[in-house]
Design an enzyme around this catalytic site. Structure first.
Site, short mmCIF file in Angstrom:
data_model
loop_
_atom_site.label_atom_id
_atom_site.label_comp_id
_atom_site.label_asym_id
_atom_site.label_seq_id
_atom_site.Cartn_x
_atom_site.Cartn_y
_atom_site.Cartn_z
N LYS A 66 0.84 -1.21 0.00
CA LYS A 66 0.00 0.00 0.00
C LYS A 66 0.87 1.25 0.00
O LYS A 66 0.54 2.24 -0.66
CB LYS A 66 -0.95 -0.02 1.20
CG LYS A 66 -2.07 -1.05 1.00
CD LYS A 66 -2.83 -1.33 2.29
CE LYS A 66 -3.77 -2.53 2.09
NZ LYS A 66 -4.30 -3.04 3.38
N GLN A 110 -3.78 -1.46 9.77
CA GLN A 110 -3.74 -2.76 9.11
C GLN A 110 -4.33 -3.85 10.01
O GLN A 110 -3.98 -3.96 11.18
CB GLN A 110 -2.29 -3.10 8.73
CG GLN A 110 -2.14 -4.41 7.96
CD GLN A 110 -2.83 -4.39 6.61
OE1 GLN A 110 -2.73 -3.43 5.85
NE2 GLN A 110 -3.57 -5.46 6.30
N ASP A 133 -11.08 2.70 5.02
CA ASP A 133 -11.65 1.34 4.87
C ASP A 133 -13.17 1.38 4.78
O ASP A 133 -13.79 0.38 4.44
CB ASP A 133 -11.26 0.47 6.07
CG ASP A 133 -9.96 -0.28 5.82
OD1 ASP A 133 -9.67 -0.58 4.65
OD2 ASP A 133 -9.24 -0.57 6.80
#
Ligand code: NAP
Length: 300
Positions: A66, A110, A133
């Site tokens: 990422k 994460q 997210d």
């Protein structure tokens, strides 16, 4: 949209057409890169912060991917790595610092985090407008109410994947196997919304529906969102249906999908075992991040 659109009729086929996620992700990331360039030209550097807790190899690998992607797209990507022994308060402190930093537009913690920490509690500390997210309860609420906000990445990626490959969704019967918070439940809400790329008749089945194959066998579009390897077999699939494999389980580095490969013999179109939903999820993360930067700059 690709030129080889899937017909809206459900017909039997020998071997299903593949629906890869890579080209979808490329298209979305191309749009994101253009928006990043426009923001930078206006003096705003979009910034996606990442938080890693502990030493899990796979999680560290995802963060690296990422960050590399962030750099390629022109994002700043401040990173904090907390030790595996970090406390819940340590994690909250890092999130709160990013919340109050006006130069940070999105924050990604994460998942998974070490077992002694509570991910859901940490998520609730995060500023919903920096939740790339799309999983914060406020954003789930926005989704349920049809209000604008960051969408959960995997469901949004699946909607984009179907649209890109010309799979009609509106008015069709979609069955989602699994009602988890990450995938099945938000996907069902998303695909039932009144929009051209959604607007479907959605049924959700789970362990409470012992005879779930009765539903999946009539689905024109079947989405597996379970995390039980090989749970979807050809006898669960209507001939010619579109099958999307969202659920996976990892055994070490081995990826074990919900959808058994033999389903390709029955389906009309199917996501590939590798490179299906996954790449679209990452693309949607960056779409959320650049949207957060635009909003913060008063442009969104
Ligand atoms: N490809 C990607 O980028 C990506 C991204 C995110 C998530 N995923 C994957 O998507 C899957 C779902 O994620 P999640 O967080 O939403 O999962 P989750 O919370 O674990 O939910 C799993 C769902 O599957 C149902 N289920 C489990 N065993 C079943 C069975 N034998 N028969 C029928 N239903 C069964 C559960 O039913 P109950 O509710 O009745 O327990 C539950 O609703 C996971 O495999 C995850 O790894 C993939």
């Amino acid at each position: 949209m690709s030129s080889s659109a899937v017909s809206s009729g459900v017909v039997s086929s020998g071997t299903a057409r593949l629906l890869p996620g890579g080209p979808v992700a490329q298209q979305v990331l191309g749009e994101v890169a253009a928006e990043v360039a426009a923001l930078r030209a206006a003096g705003v550097t979009p910034s996606l912060a990442t938080v890693l807790v502990g030493d899990d190899d796979a999680s560290a690998g995802y963060i690296r991917i990422k960050q590399r992607q962030a750099a390629e797209l022109g994002f700043a990507s401040p990173h904090v790595h907390l030790a595996a022994s970090a406390s819940q308060a340590d994690l909250h402190r890092v999130i709160e610092e990013f919340n109050s930093d006006a130069g940070v537009h999105g924050v990604l913690v994460q998942h998974p985090i070490p077992g002694h920490l509570d991910y859901d509690r940490a998520l609730q500390v995060l500023d919903p407008d920096k939740d790339v997210d799309g999983m914060h309860p406020v954003n789930m609420g926005r989704l349920a109410l049809g209000l604008p906000g960051p969408l959960p990445c995997t469901p949004a990626g699946i909607e984009a994947l179907l649209a890109f490959h010309g799979v009609p969704v509106a008015g069709r019967e979609v069955v989602v196997l699994g009602r988890g918070a990450t995938l099945g439940r938000p996907l069902a809400m998303l695909l039932a919304q009144k929009r051209p790329t959604a607007n479907a008749a959605v049924t959700v089945v789970h362990t409470g529906v012992a005879d779930w194959p009765r539903y999946t066998r009539r689905a024109e579009i079947l989405v597996a969102a379970v995390g039980v390897p090989g749970i979807v077999r050809p006898e669960h699939v209507r001939a010619g249906a579109v099958v999307v494999g969202g659920g996976v389980r990892y055994e070490g580095r081995r990826l074990l999908p919900d959808v058994d490969e033999s389903c390709a013999q029955v389906a009309g179109a199917i996501t590939p075992r590798v490179g299906g939903v996954g790449p679209t999820t990452v693309a949607m993360l960056f779409r959320n991040a650049v949207a957060a930067a635009r909003r913060a700059a008063g442009l969104g």
